[in-house]
Design an enzyme around this catalytic site. Sequence first.
Site, PDB file in Angstrom:
ATOM      1  N   THR A   1      70.058  63.725 100.130  1.00 40.79           N
ATOM      2  CA  THR A   1      71.449  63.911 100.542  1.00 40.79           C
ATOM      3  C   THR A   1      72.342  63.963  99.306  1.00 40.79           C
ATOM      4  O   THR A   1      73.173  64.874  99.146  1.00 40.79           O
ATOM      5  CB  THR A   1      71.899  62.759 101.468  1.00 40.79           C
ATOM      6  OG1 THR A   1      71.092  62.791 102.641  1.00 40.79           O
ATOM      7  CG2 THR A   1      73.359  62.898 101.856  1.00 40.79           C
TER       8      THR A   1
ATOM      9  N   GLN B   1      61.449  68.981 102.480  1.00 38.12           N
ATOM     10  CA  GLN B   1      60.286  68.976 103.367  1.00 38.12           C
ATOM     11  C   GLN B   1      59.077  69.682 102.747  1.00 38.12           C
ATOM     12  O   GLN B   1      57.965  69.549 103.253  1.00 38.12           O
ATOM     13  CB  GLN B   1      60.635  69.647 104.704  1.00 38.12           C
ATOM     14  CG  GLN B   1      61.682  68.906 105.508  1.00 38.12           C
ATOM     15  CD  GLN B   1      61.167  67.601 106.117  1.00 38.12           C
ATOM     16  OE1 GLN B   1      59.960  67.358 106.200  1.00 38.12           O
ATOM     17  NE2 GLN B   1      62.087  66.750 106.523  1.00 38.12           N
TER      18      GLN B   1
ATOM     19  N   ASN C   1      63.210  71.181 108.318  1.00 39.73           N
ATOM     20  CA  ASN C   1      62.787  69.874 108.815  1.00 39.73           C
ATOM     21  C   ASN C   1      62.449  69.863 110.304  1.00 39.73           C
ATOM     22  O   ASN C   1      61.641  69.081 110.755  1.00 39.73           O
ATOM     23  CB  ASN C   1      63.851  68.812 108.512  1.00 39.73           C
ATOM     24  CG  ASN C   1      65.259  69.302 108.756  1.00 39.73           C
ATOM     25  OD1 ASN C   1      65.660  70.337 108.252  1.00 39.73           O
ATOM     26  ND2 ASN C   1      66.013  68.571 109.543  1.00 39.73           N
TER      27      ASN C   1
ATOM     28  N   CYS D   1      70.213  63.721 124.530  1.00 40.70           N
ATOM     29  CA  CYS D   1      70.861  63.207 125.729  1.00 40.70           C
ATOM     30  C   CYS D   1      71.699  61.986 125.422  1.00 40.70           C
ATOM     31  O   CYS D   1      72.571  61.610 126.172  1.00 40.70           O
ATOM     32  CB  CYS D   1      69.791  62.872 126.759  1.00 40.70           C
ATOM     33  SG  CYS D   1      70.440  62.575 128.389  1.00 40.70           S
TER      34      CYS D   1
ATOM     35  N   HIS E   1      61.069  59.522 100.104  1.00 40.87           N
ATOM     36  CA  HIS E   1      60.535  58.987 101.366  1.00 40.87           C
ATOM     37  C   HIS E   1      59.968  60.051 102.297  1.00 40.87           C
ATOM     38  O   HIS E   1      59.501  59.742 103.391  1.00 40.87           O
ATOM     39  CB  HIS E   1      61.584  58.148 102.087  1.00 40.87           C
ATOM     40  CG  HIS E   1      62.693  58.906 102.746  1.00 40.87           C
ATOM     41  ND1 HIS E   1      62.700  59.158 104.097  1.00 40.87           N
ATOM     42  CD2 HIS E   1      63.814  59.458 102.254  1.00 40.87           C
ATOM     43  CE1 HIS E   1      63.808  59.827 104.404  1.00 40.87           C
ATOM     44  NE2 HIS E   1      64.498  60.024 103.300  1.00 40.87           N
TER      45      HIS E   1
END
Lengths: 138, 406
Positions: free
Chosen positions: B76, B183, B155, B330, B205
């Site tokens: 990020t 990725q 991703n 949802c 990570h």
Amino acid sequence: MAYSDKVIDHYTNPKNVGTLDKSKTNVGTGLVGAPECGDVMRLQIEVDQESGLISDAKFKTFGCGSAIASSSLATEWLKGKTVDQALAIDNMDIVEELNLPPVKIHCSVLAEDAIKAAINDYRVKNGLAELETVAAAH
Amino acid sequence: MELNLPIYLDNNATTPMDPRVLEAMLPYFVEKFGNAASRNHSFGWVAEEAVDYAREQVAKLIGADAKEIIFTSGATEANNLALKGVFEMYASKGNHIITCTTEHKAVLDACKHIEKMGGQVTYLEVKSDGLIDLGELENAITDKTVLISIMYGNNEIGVIQPVREISAIARKHGVLFFTDGTQAVGKVPVDVIADGIDLMSFSGHKMYGPKGVGVLYVRRKNPRVKVTAQMDGGGHERGMRSGTLNVPGIVGLGKACELCMNEMESEGTRLSAMRDRLEAALMQVEEAYVNGNREHRLPHTTNISFKYVEGEGLMMGFNKNIALSSGSACTSASLEPSYVLKALGLGDDLAHSSLRFGLGRFTTDEQIDFTINAITTSVLKLREMSPLWEMYKEGVDIDAIEWAHH
Ligand SMILES: Cc1ncc(COP(=O)(O)O)c(C=O)c1O
């Protein structure tokens, strides 16, 4: 987010999954929601016209676990009630019974809408006036 | 082999750390705790040496020079530094950036920020297989374009963009090319020279390394690229990223890169065979669709829509035993399904019906067998409960129904 035990129970062993014959005059069918929104509920009631009681209720739901549980619970509550008693079922009763978190309240709203839509369909089929709430939604 | 439950198939979200990585990191917490910027004592030298070594390990994996590696807190931050840093540094040349609609939020939101700062951003649509159209890319370039930002591997659906063709177009027009490699790096061969990459982000990570550490690769030759620092401070990392280096994290990232370098080929073969087996078995289910290009794809990812069932409801059937992610949302207030799947032109209903499978280094054949079974059972069970499935089976045209949108 974890589901409540009651939601898990209804999801695992849903009550009253199925279809009633929608062509019968004593069967009311409500179809609410939309595939794009991720939930569609179809709820049906069969009314015993002698006693005026709901003798059977069935559902099918496309949606998350809470939507499935809300509709399963609704069918359980509907059976044995009069149509007028059924109209009094409020979405917040479902929220409370199933311990739905705030993000899932819309599932209970949809179940209430489905009940109203099924009752409305039954009324219209039997020459009764359309429910105001449902008519307003058109 | 024994079956280990629960099964983790969400390796695109994060990977478990490889125990060998942890082992490499451990001395750098208590014993070798020095600040890599402490130039005048042995504690600092030890830390600096460890960072230098890790920088070599990282650089080697992507065919870069160690001096071109800028350590950050993750992808990020690296994405923000690349986009905002290039936008600021090259402001005199132009203010236009080209990206695409399926990028990670860390790219899209940084671009939104740049628009607020007076930048112009073109968001290219993708084709129905998730790949960008190279002609559209070239047509979008103007004399104000400073940067093309297109991710390497996606991703959510795992598609791999035509990076070499993109970089050739960028070169031809004198525009820099940044790719979010989060990725892809460590999973497929990525070579900054052969691929023509000017800047690239990636993250510990996602490659069996620690969280909280990542990289921005910044090219130093042909052309020499510079980015404006986004944090002020001690001028670490050649002035591009201030802040005391996360030595244990960096050591872990270095080790993770070395392991990927050594094991990528065999791991890729193993994972793509398992992924293909999983996919083939799940495609036996009626009305199941693979989302995105199946040829240009990361070896460990597949994204499948099971029409007429909703993803979150589906996951509830097995999420005690299997962890994966759905394109349905949802739980979000907006009820918006995955924007990546929508960008492929999938209807919201198919996007709501999708599951993403991210296999990883520790996934076993037994786990894949279990998953095939559990998912198939769950889909069939939910279809029995689905009014849409019933309508489909009765030949009702679901698209023709006037649904009440709420
Ligand atoms: C493509 C892509 N870019 C960036 C990120 C963000 O990475 P990080 O968690 O290291 O900030 C991720 C992870 O979610 C990702 O998948």
